[in-house]
Design a protein around this motif. Structure first.
Motif, PDB file in Angstrom:
ATOM      1  N   VAL A 182       0.877  -1.176   0.000  1.00 50.77           N
ATOM      2  CA  VAL A 182       0.000   0.000   0.000  1.00 50.77           C
ATOM      3  C   VAL A 182       0.911   1.222   0.000  1.00 50.77           C
ATOM      4  N   ARG A 183       1.016   1.852  -1.159  1.00 43.04           N
ATOM      5  CA  ARG A 183       1.969   2.947  -1.257  1.00 43.04           C
ATOM      6  C   ARG A 183       1.332   4.266  -0.825  1.00 43.04           C
ATOM      7  N   PRO A 184       1.965   4.979   0.113  1.00 49.61           N
ATOM      8  CA  PRO A 184       1.413   6.262   0.557  1.00 49.61           C
ATOM      9  C   PRO A 184       1.426   7.299  -0.576  1.00 49.61           C
ATOM     10  N   ASP A 185       0.473   8.228  -0.540  1.00 50.53           N
ATOM     11  CA  ASP A 185       0.446   9.320  -1.527  1.00 50.53           C
ATOM     12  C   ASP A 185       1.543  10.342  -1.253  1.00 50.53           C
ATOM     13  N   HIS A 186       1.972  10.413  -0.010  1.00 48.23           N
ATOM     14  CA  HIS A 186       3.068  11.318   0.349  1.00 48.23           C
ATOM     15  C   HIS A 186       4.187  10.470   0.937  1.00 48.23           C
ATOM     16  N   PRO A 187       5.421  10.630   0.433  1.00 52.82           N
ATOM     17  CA  PRO A 187       6.506   9.781   0.931  1.00 52.82           C
ATOM     18  C   PRO A 187       6.728  10.003   2.421  1.00 52.82           C
ATOM     19  N   PHE A 188       7.213   8.963   3.074  1.00 60.27           N
ATOM     20  CA  PHE A 188       7.546   9.097   4.492  1.00 60.27           C
ATOM     21  C   PHE A 188       8.496  10.273   4.675  1.00 60.27           C
ATOM     22  N   MET A 189       8.202  11.119   5.674  1.00 61.13           N
ATOM     23  CA  MET A 189       9.082  12.254   5.950  1.00 61.13           C
ATOM     24  C   MET A 189       9.192  12.365   7.468  1.00 61.13           C
ATOM     25  N   GLY A 190      10.395  12.234   7.971  1.00 62.95           N
ATOM     26  CA  GLY A 190      10.558  12.308   9.411  1.00 62.95           C
ATOM     27  C   GLY A 190      12.019  12.139   9.775  1.00 62.95           C
ATOM     28  N   PHE A 191      12.261  12.088  11.086  1.00 61.49           N
ATOM     29  CA  PHE A 191      13.646  11.971  11.546  1.00 61.49           C
ATOM     30  C   PHE A 191      14.295  10.701  11.015  1.00 61.49           C
ATOM     31  N   ALA A 192      13.494   9.649  10.787  1.00 61.49           N
ATOM     32  CA  ALA A 192      14.066   8.344  10.460  1.00 61.49           C
ATOM     33  C   ALA A 192      14.101   8.060   8.968  1.00 61.49           C
ATOM     34  N   THR A 193      13.856   9.068   8.134  1.00 62.29           N
ATOM     35  CA  THR A 193      13.828   8.829   6.685  1.00 62.29           C
ATOM     36  C   THR A 193      15.078   8.083   6.216  1.00 62.29           C
ATOM     37  N   GLY A 194      16.243   8.505   6.713  1.00 66.67           N
ATOM     38  CA  GLY A 194      17.498   7.877   6.297  1.00 66.67           C
ATOM     39  C   GLY A 194      17.542   6.392   6.591  1.00 66.67           C
ATOM     40  N   ARG A 195      16.917   5.996   7.704  1.00 62.15           N
ATOM     41  CA  ARG A 195      16.902   4.573   8.070  1.00 62.15           C
ATOM     42  C   ARG A 195      16.138   3.744   7.036  1.00 62.15           C
ATOM     43  N   PHE A 196      14.999   4.278   6.583  1.00 66.28           N
ATOM     44  CA  PHE A 196      14.205   3.538   5.599  1.00 66.28           C
ATOM     45  C   PHE A 196      14.939   3.466   4.261  1.00 66.28           C
ATOM     46  N   LEU A 197      15.602   4.564   3.876  1.00 68.75           N
ATOM     47  CA  LEU A 197      16.364   4.562   2.626  1.00 68.75           C
ATOM     48  C   LEU A 197      17.482   3.515   2.711  1.00 68.75           C
ATOM     49  N   GLU A 198      18.139   3.497   3.871  1.00 71.24           N
ATOM     50  CA  GLU A 198      19.248   2.577   4.085  1.00 71.24           C
ATOM     51  C   GLU A 198      18.793   1.126   3.994  1.00 71.24           C
ATOM     52  N   VAL A 199      17.708   0.796   4.667  1.00 68.74           N
ATOM     53  CA  VAL A 199      17.261  -0.604   4.708  1.00 68.74           C
ATOM     54  C   VAL A 199      16.653  -1.026   3.374  1.00 68.74           C
ATOM     55  N   ALA A 200      15.920  -0.128   2.717  1.00 67.02           N
ATOM     56  CA  ALA A 200      15.389  -0.460   1.384  1.00 67.02           C
ATOM     57  C   ALA A 200      16.547  -0.775   0.442  1.00 67.02           C
ATOM     58  N   THR A 201      17.616   0.006   0.543  1.00 64.91           N
ATOM     59  CA  THR A 201      18.792  -0.224  -0.311  1.00 64.91           C
ATOM     60  C   THR A 201      19.427  -1.581  -0.006  1.00 64.91           C
ATOM     61  N   LYS A 202      19.560  -1.895   1.310  1.00 63.35           N
ATOM     62  CA  LYS A 202      20.124  -3.196   1.716  1.00 63.35           C
ATOM     63  C   LYS A 202      19.315  -4.357   1.157  1.00 63.35           C
ATOM     64  N   LEU A 203      17.972  -4.190   1.149  1.00 69.04           N
ATOM     65  CA  LEU A 203      17.090  -5.272   0.708  1.00 69.04           C
ATOM     66  C   LEU A 203      16.968  -5.326  -0.803  1.00 69.04           C
ATOM     67  N   GLY A 204      17.508  -4.325  -1.465  1.00 66.83           N
ATOM     68  CA  GLY A 204      17.381  -4.277  -2.918  1.00 66.83           C
ATOM     69  C   GLY A 204      15.976  -3.886  -3.383  1.00 66.83           C
ATOM     70  N   ILE A 205      15.210  -3.220  -2.521  1.00 67.22           N
ATOM     71  CA  ILE A 205      13.867  -2.769  -2.904  1.00 67.22           C
ATOM     72  C   ILE A 205      13.998  -1.377  -3.521  1.00 67.22           C
ATOM     73  N   PRO A 206      13.547  -1.208  -4.777  1.00 68.51           N
ATOM     74  CA  PRO A 206      13.660   0.121  -5.400  1.00 68.51           C
ATOM     75  C   PRO A 206      12.881   1.161  -4.569  1.00 68.51           C
ATOM     76  N   LEU A 207      13.480   2.335  -4.408  1.00 72.54           N
ATOM     77  CA  LEU A 207      12.845   3.359  -3.574  1.00 72.54           C
ATOM     78  C   LEU A 207      11.460   3.734  -4.106  1.00 72.54           C
ATOM     79  N   GLU A 208      11.289   3.720  -5.447  1.00 73.23           N
ATOM     80  CA  GLU A 208       9.973   4.071  -6.021  1.00 73.23           C
ATOM     81  C   GLU A 208       8.911   3.085  -5.554  1.00 73.23           C
ATOM     82  N   ALA A 209       9.292   1.802  -5.455  1.00 73.54           N
ATOM     83  CA  ALA A 209       8.314   0.771  -5.098  1.00 73.54           C
ATOM     84  C   ALA A 209       7.755   0.994  -3.694  1.00 73.54           C
ATOM     85  N   ALA A 210       8.535   1.643  -2.838  1.00 75.12           N
ATOM     86  CA  ALA A 210       8.094   1.897  -1.465  1.00 75.12           C
ATOM     87  C   ALA A 210       7.643   3.350  -1.277  1.00 75.12           C
ATOM     88  N   GLY A 211       7.506   4.047  -2.393  1.00 71.35           N
ATOM     89  CA  GLY A 211       7.049   5.447  -2.290  1.00 71.35           C
ATOM     90  C   GLY A 211       8.062   6.342  -1.603  1.00 71.35           C
TER      91      GLY A 211
END
Ligand SMILES: [Zn+2]
Length: 456
Positions: free
Chosen positions: A214-243
């Motif tokens: 379920v992709r949000p209409d607005h990307p996650f924005m918060g103190f932990a944004t970097g953590r999600f970018l980091e883990v998505a990259t580790k998992l090989g999940i394209p950032l677009e796929a996770a909004g």
């Protein structure tokens, strides 16, 4: 079936309808969420503020509320008639968080600054406690409604609309922030995906994988944004796929060195959604019908001139539980210049917490200013920026900054170090020692990361 007939003197629940659990709907193309208050004639708003300041002072004296009554007495105010409105606030001594903490310690657990019996509240939260024993906040339904309406003004101004999908990762339980944000989004009318704070990679993965469903209409924005970018990259999940693309910094930077953020909050204990970014002009429009927000010179108690930094000092209005002249010990600047966007309230800029100011080699600066420099260096910011500053304690020695670099290439690492040293010198005028670390060296946090550490 015959319809239920109410018994006299017995309260039954009315049918569900508009306004029962949320606001009445309004057209999506309406410019402001609450034009009657946001585009109010400034003179009428000032009269409203004056009346609400008088009402607050009357309640302090008549309830009574001992902590604030003592402050009034210090200023020679013993009767409600002694205060005419906003102009008289400068006569009052400020209240700081330590006063609330001391009051709770003297008269546990609630202290002597509540306007209502805490049992009239429906929600309790504590501050994060980063600066000592957490203080307790209690909200009545009306106090929450003021926050929800204030938050709604912010979301609407940012272009959010009911019917959209939003996500956040605020912490919860005794720390009340997550529940407040969640309920505010729900009140506004957005479908809200509340994912866990990404304290561990597993928790971050849970969120990232859900956003691919379920992709949000607005990307996650918060103190932990970097953590999600980091883990998505580790998992090989394209950032677009996770909004997770199209992330924007808040609008409104650009006053003074390092800029000023829009003044968006006066703390959960005071006014969580005190304002929101205008988007047309710098700063955040302040919800002045529900607060007097001032940039105060602590030496004189008077407001500093427009656009200059002073102590963020807030008096909340029309709440069940208010705060009178509460000094958050943070820097703010207020601008009264009319804004072309249509809102008539003053705008506020936030300059950081005084206790977070770093000082070395005769210069004072914010952590965010160091972060801005590091974020400008590609080898350092990909896939996410992870750094720590060793608290400088005002000496003349080099500022020590530790930063992770993903690349193992010695040339890339040396280049990143040189760019950081040069950038800190150029932007802040300080000499720095930059230590390059491997990825996953600095501890990760699901909410606010520890960026300043004591010398080991
Ligand atoms: Zn504006």
């Amino acid at each position: 079936m015959t319809p239920a007939v109410p018994e006299p003197d017995v309260v039954s629940t009315p049918e569900f309808g508009p306004g029962v659990l949320g606001p009445v709907a309004r057209p999506d193309d309406q410019k402001l969420w609450d034009p009657a208050h946001q585009a109010m004639d400034p003179e009428l708003r000032r009269e409203l503020q004056d009346a609400r300041v008088r009402a607050l002072v009357r309640r302090v004296l008549e309830t009574p509320v001992p902590l604030f009554a003592a402050k009034l007495e210090e200023a020679g105010i013993t009767a409600p008639e002694d205060v005419r409105g906003v102009d008289d606030l400068s006569r009052l001594p400020a209240t700081v968080k330590q006063d609330l903490r001391d009051s709770e310690a003297e008269a546990p657990p609630w202290g002597r600054y509540r306007f209502t019996d805490p049992r009239r509240g429906v929600r309790l939260g504590t501050t994060s406690g980063t600066t000592g024993q957490p203080t307790i906040s209690v909200w009545t339904r009306k106090d929450l409604w003021i926050e929800y309406e204030s938050g709604s003004r912010n979301w609407w101004r940012m272009g959010y609309r009911p019917g959209q999908i939003i996500t956040h990762a605020h912490p919860a339980y005794l720390y009340g922030g997550g529940t407040l944000l969640q309920q505010c989004y729900e009140y506004f009318g957005m479908l809200t995906i509340w994912v866990p704070p990404p304290d561990t990679d597993e928790l971050a993965e849970e969120a990232v994988r859900f956003w691919t469903r379920v992709r949000p209409d607005h990307p996650f924005m918060g103190f932990a944004t970097g953590r999600f970018l980091e883990v998505a990259t580790k998992l090989g999940i394209p950032l677009e796929a996770a909004g997770l693309t199209g992330l924007k910094a808040p609008i409104g930077f650009g006053l003074g060195r390092g800029g000023g953020m829009p003044l968006m909050t006066a703390g959960a204990e005071c006014y969580s959604f005190v304002g929101g970014p205008c988007g047309v002009s710098a700063g955040a429009h302040l919800h002045e019908d529900w607060a007097v927000v001032q940039a105060v010179d602590p030496a004189t108690g008077l407001e500093v001139p427009d656009g200059e930094w002073g102590n963020l000092t807030v008096t909340t209005l029309d709440r069940d539980n208010g705060l009178l002249r509460y000094d958050l010990e943070e820097a703010c600047a207020i601008v009264h210049e009319p804004c072309p966007c249509g809102e008539t309230s003053a705008r506020g800029l936030w300059g950081g917490r005084f206790k977070d100011l770093l000082s070395c080699q005769g210069t004072r600066f914010q952590v965010a200013e160091v972060e801005d420099v590091l974020r400008g260096i590609e080898a350092v910011r990909e896939p996410s920026l992870e750094y720590q500053i060793v608290r400088p304690h005002g000496g003349v020695g080099e500022l020590v900054v530790k930063v992770e670099v993903a690349s193992a290439d010695p040339a890339v690492r040396a280049g990143a170090r040189a760019a950081a040293v040069a950038g800190l010198r150029r932007t802040l005028g300080v000499r720095a020692f930059v230590e390059i670390l491997d990825r996953d060296t600095i501890p990760r946090a699901g909410y606010k990361a520890t960026r300043v550490v004591d010398p080991s």
